[in-house]
Scaffold this motif. Structure first.
Motif, PDB file in Angstrom:
ATOM      1  N   THR A  31       0.846  -1.206   0.000  1.00  0.00           N
ATOM      2  CA  THR A  31       0.000   0.000   0.000  1.00  0.00           C
ATOM      3  C   THR A  31       0.881   1.256   0.000  1.00  0.00           C
ATOM      4  O   THR A  31       2.022   1.228   0.433  1.00  0.00           O
ATOM      5  CB  THR A  31      -0.907   0.077   1.261  1.00  0.00           C
ATOM      6  N   ALA A  32       0.273   2.337  -0.466  1.00  0.00           N
ATOM      7  CA  ALA A  32       0.913   3.662  -0.381  1.00  0.00           C
ATOM      8  C   ALA A  32      -0.205   4.688  -0.534  1.00  0.00           C
ATOM      9  O   ALA A  32      -1.215   4.409  -1.183  1.00  0.00           O
ATOM     10  CB  ALA A  32       1.954   3.848  -1.482  1.00  0.00           C
ATOM     11  N   ASP A  33      -0.023   5.863   0.067  1.00  0.00           N
ATOM     12  CA  ASP A  33      -1.006   6.920  -0.191  1.00  0.00           C
ATOM     13  C   ASP A  33      -0.975   7.311  -1.663  1.00  0.00           C
ATOM     14  O   ASP A  33      -2.006   7.463  -2.307  1.00  0.00           O
ATOM     15  CB  ASP A  33      -0.699   8.165   0.664  1.00  0.00           C
ATOM     16  N   VAL A  34       0.245   7.481  -2.171  1.00  0.00           N
ATOM     17  CA  VAL A  34       0.411   7.910  -3.568  1.00  0.00           C
ATOM     18  C   VAL A  34       1.445   7.031  -4.250  1.00  0.00           C
ATOM     19  O   VAL A  34       2.540   6.811  -3.711  1.00  0.00           O
ATOM     20  CB  VAL A  34       0.882   9.383  -3.650  1.00  0.00           C
ATOM     21  N   VAL A  35       1.101   6.530  -5.431  1.00  0.00           N
ATOM     22  CA  VAL A  35       2.064   5.858  -6.301  1.00  0.00           C
ATOM     23  C   VAL A  35       2.319   6.765  -7.499  1.00  0.00           C
ATOM     24  O   VAL A  35       1.375   7.251  -8.123  1.00  0.00           O
ATOM     25  CB  VAL A  35       1.533   4.478  -6.779  1.00  0.00           C
ATOM     26  N   ILE A  36       3.589   7.002  -7.784  1.00  0.00           N
ATOM     27  CA  ILE A  36       3.982   7.778  -8.970  1.00  0.00           C
ATOM     28  C   ILE A  36       4.615   6.810  -9.958  1.00  0.00           C
ATOM     29  O   ILE A  36       5.517   6.045  -9.594  1.00  0.00           O
ATOM     30  CB  ILE A  36       4.997   8.882  -8.603  1.00  0.00           C
ATOM     31  N   VAL A  37       4.160   6.841 -11.201  1.00  0.00           N
ATOM     32  CA  VAL A  37       4.716   5.965 -12.229  1.00  0.00           C
ATOM     33  C   VAL A  37       5.685   6.784 -13.084  1.00  0.00           C
ATOM     34  O   VAL A  37       5.271   7.706 -13.792  1.00  0.00           O
ATOM     35  CB  VAL A  37       3.605   5.364 -13.123  1.00  0.00           C
ATOM     36  N   GLY A  38       6.978   6.472 -13.014  1.00  0.00           N
ATOM     37  CA  GLY A  38       7.959   7.161 -13.843  1.00  0.00           C
ATOM     38  C   GLY A  38       8.954   7.968 -13.041  1.00  0.00           C
ATOM     39  O   GLY A  38       8.565   8.804 -12.227  1.00  0.00           O
ATOM     40  N   GLY A  39      10.235   7.710 -13.285  1.00  0.00           N
ATOM     41  CA  GLY A  39      11.315   8.358 -12.538  1.00  0.00           C
ATOM     42  C   GLY A  39      12.140   9.304 -13.396  1.00  0.00           C
ATOM     43  O   GLY A  39      13.360   9.292 -13.346  1.00  0.00           O
ATOM     44  N   GLY A  40      11.454  10.149 -14.176  1.00  0.00           N
ATOM     45  CA  GLY A  40      12.136  11.236 -14.884  1.00  0.00           C
ATOM     46  C   GLY A  40      12.066  12.503 -14.049  1.00  0.00           C
ATOM     47  O   GLY A  40      11.752  12.476 -12.849  1.00  0.00           O
ATOM     48  N   ALA A  41      12.364  13.631 -14.703  1.00  0.00           N
ATOM     49  CA  ALA A  41      12.354  14.913 -13.986  1.00  0.00           C
ATOM     50  C   ALA A  41      10.975  15.203 -13.391  1.00  0.00           C
ATOM     51  O   ALA A  41      10.875  15.733 -12.274  1.00  0.00           O
ATOM     52  CB  ALA A  41      12.760  16.036 -14.938  1.00  0.00           C
TER      53      ALA A  41
END
Ligand SMILES: Cc1cc2nc3c(=O)[nH]c(=O)nc-3n(C[C@H](O)[C@H](O)[C@H](O)COP(=O)(O)OP(=O)(O)OC[C@H]3O[C@@H](n4cnc5c(N)ncnc54)[C@H](O)[C@@H]3O)c2cc1C
Length: 400
Positions: free
Chosen positions: A4-14
């Motif tokens: 689980t996570a509050d927020v998942v971000i997809v993509g590790g660019g700028a």
């Protein structure tokens, strides 16, 4: 991997790392950023990384202007170095675009941006290596320049981790979880993660992920190339020479460290079937050097040292898709950067974090970047410039 996570971000660019950093700055620390390869593996690692505030529409200019102080004060605001070099920037146009240039500079100064129109004599005094004819004009902004996109991303990621976020590389998001009108998490190569909010910051790779929701994101994958050229002596600008976009010759250029110059062509972009296509066309290095020498003749005798290509995620109005999607709770877009997302990343990250944590962006308006603008028939309209005849004089111009 955690489930689980509050927020998942997809993509590790700028963009993704900036969002992660800004979320932690706002006190939201249960943040998981997932990157399928390594940080900066996508467009960011290939970026020209020009930093300027000259835009031909106000929404993008506002984001670029809000991002600039971050680059200027990186060590204090983020920590570490982003490699920002303040060379000054000039937007050069065809003489027939003088009225358009003046109108855009009025619009930009109205937003508080420090810029002015220079005539041929003033341009030559600023950069002795520039080819200028009597009728030439350029919009100059003293605070702009370029940065190191990899160092920018690395330091944003490090600051996000210090703030409590977790960054997991070598983990691909395979699909979005949820049904109908709500996204509830992601399925990855390392298992499932349930999340209140999923933020897509993965460029053109976002398109297949949203298909399962019945969403057809209007993003085209386009290949862009840049060449690195040895730099001649005798140029007078700060940091090597002025950073520039020259519509007369179709180039954009900036110094790259002490002895090189990076050059790209505004019109060399081509549609690619996959954003993973990183081919440099045989004709590109020679054409780029030739056009650069039309802007700055001292480059005529120089050599192309190397070149590389990366993907652009281009929308119909060449402006980003940022924000929530009506009828699809739990999903936030930060994609479709259209070849111009690096310089705005610090501000886009702030805006997206504010949207998630506080319900509305306050660093700059992002309402104009809603996906719904296309269905509603109100795309962002740019007062953009013509290309010189040596680059064909027409066709789509991709901004940088
Ligand atoms: C040649 C070139 C020149 C450019 N010049 C400039 C310039 O001068 N100035 C400027 O402002 N901008 C410029 N740009 C554009 C700018 O670099 C991009 O807009 C910006 O870097 C986009 O950042 P991003 O984080 O949105 O995307 P990316 O950097 O592409 O990051 C997306 C990440 O998502 C990852 N990913 C994809 N799918 C998945 C998945 N399913 N699961 C997990 N991870 C995934 C990828 O591996 C990638 O690392 C240029 C781009 C190129 C290619």
């Amino acid at each position: 991997m955690r489930s689980t996570a509050d927020v998942v971000i997809v993509g590790g660019g700028a963009v993704g790392t900036s969002i992660a950093f800004h979320l932690t700055q706002l006190g939201l620390t249960d943040v998981l950023l997932l990157e399928r390869g390594e940080l900066s593996a996508g467009a960011t690692g290939r970026s020209g990384a020009l930093i300027r505030t000259h835009y031909a529409n106000a929404p993008e200019a506002r984001l670029a202007a809000a991002a600039l102080p971050w680059f200027e004060e990186w060590a204090d605001r983020v920590g570490g170095e982003c490699g920002f070099v303040r060379t000054g920037f000039v937007q050069l146009v065809m003489p027939g675009d003088a009225d358009r240039l003046h109108a855009n500079v009025v619009m930009l100064t109205g937003l508080g941006i420090d810029t002015s129109v220079l005539d041929a004599t003033e341009l030559a005094a600023l950069e002795s290596g520039l080819a200028v004819a009597d009728a030439d004009l350029g919009a100059y902004e003293p605070r702009s320049g370029y940065a190191d996109p990899v160092a920018t991303t690395r330091t944003l990621a490090a600051a996000a981790v210090r703030g409590g976020a977790q960054i997991q590389q070598q983990t691909t998001v395979l699909r979005l979880l949820g049904a109908g009108d709500r996204v509830t998490g992601v399925e990855t190569t390392a298992g499932r993660v349930q999340a209140d909010t999923v933020i897509l910051a993965n460029g053109s790779w976002s398109v297949p992920l949203t298909e399962s929701l019945g969403l057809d994101l209007p993003i085209e994958s386009v290949g862009a190339q840049v060449a690195f050229v040895s730099r001649p002596d005798g140029l007078s600008g700060r940091g090597g020479h002025l950073t520039m976009i020259d519509r007369r010759t179709g180039i954009y250029a900036r110094p790259n460290g002490r002895s090189e110059t990076l050059v790209g062509l505004s019109q060399s972009a081509r549609t690619i079937a996959s954003p993973d296509d990183a081919e440099v066309l045989d004709s590109f290095p020679g054409t780029a050097l030739h056009q650069l020498a039309l802007s700055m003749p001292a480059f005529a005798a120089q050599k192309v040292l190397r070149a590389h290509a990366g993907p652009l995620d281009v929308t119909p109005d060449r402006c980003a898709l940022i924000g929530r999607i009506e009828g699809c709770d739990g999903l936030v877009l930060a994609v479709g950067m259209s070849g111009s997302g690096f310089k705005k990343a610090p501000a886009i990250g702030a805006c997206v974090a504010e949207l998630v944590v506080e319900g509305k962006a306050r660093t700059a308006s992002i309402d104009e970047f809603a996906l719904s603008r296309f269905a509603e028939g109100r795309p962002i309209v740019s007062n953009d410039y013509l290309l010189g005849s040596s680059m064909g004089g027409s066709g789509p111009v991709l901004v940088h």
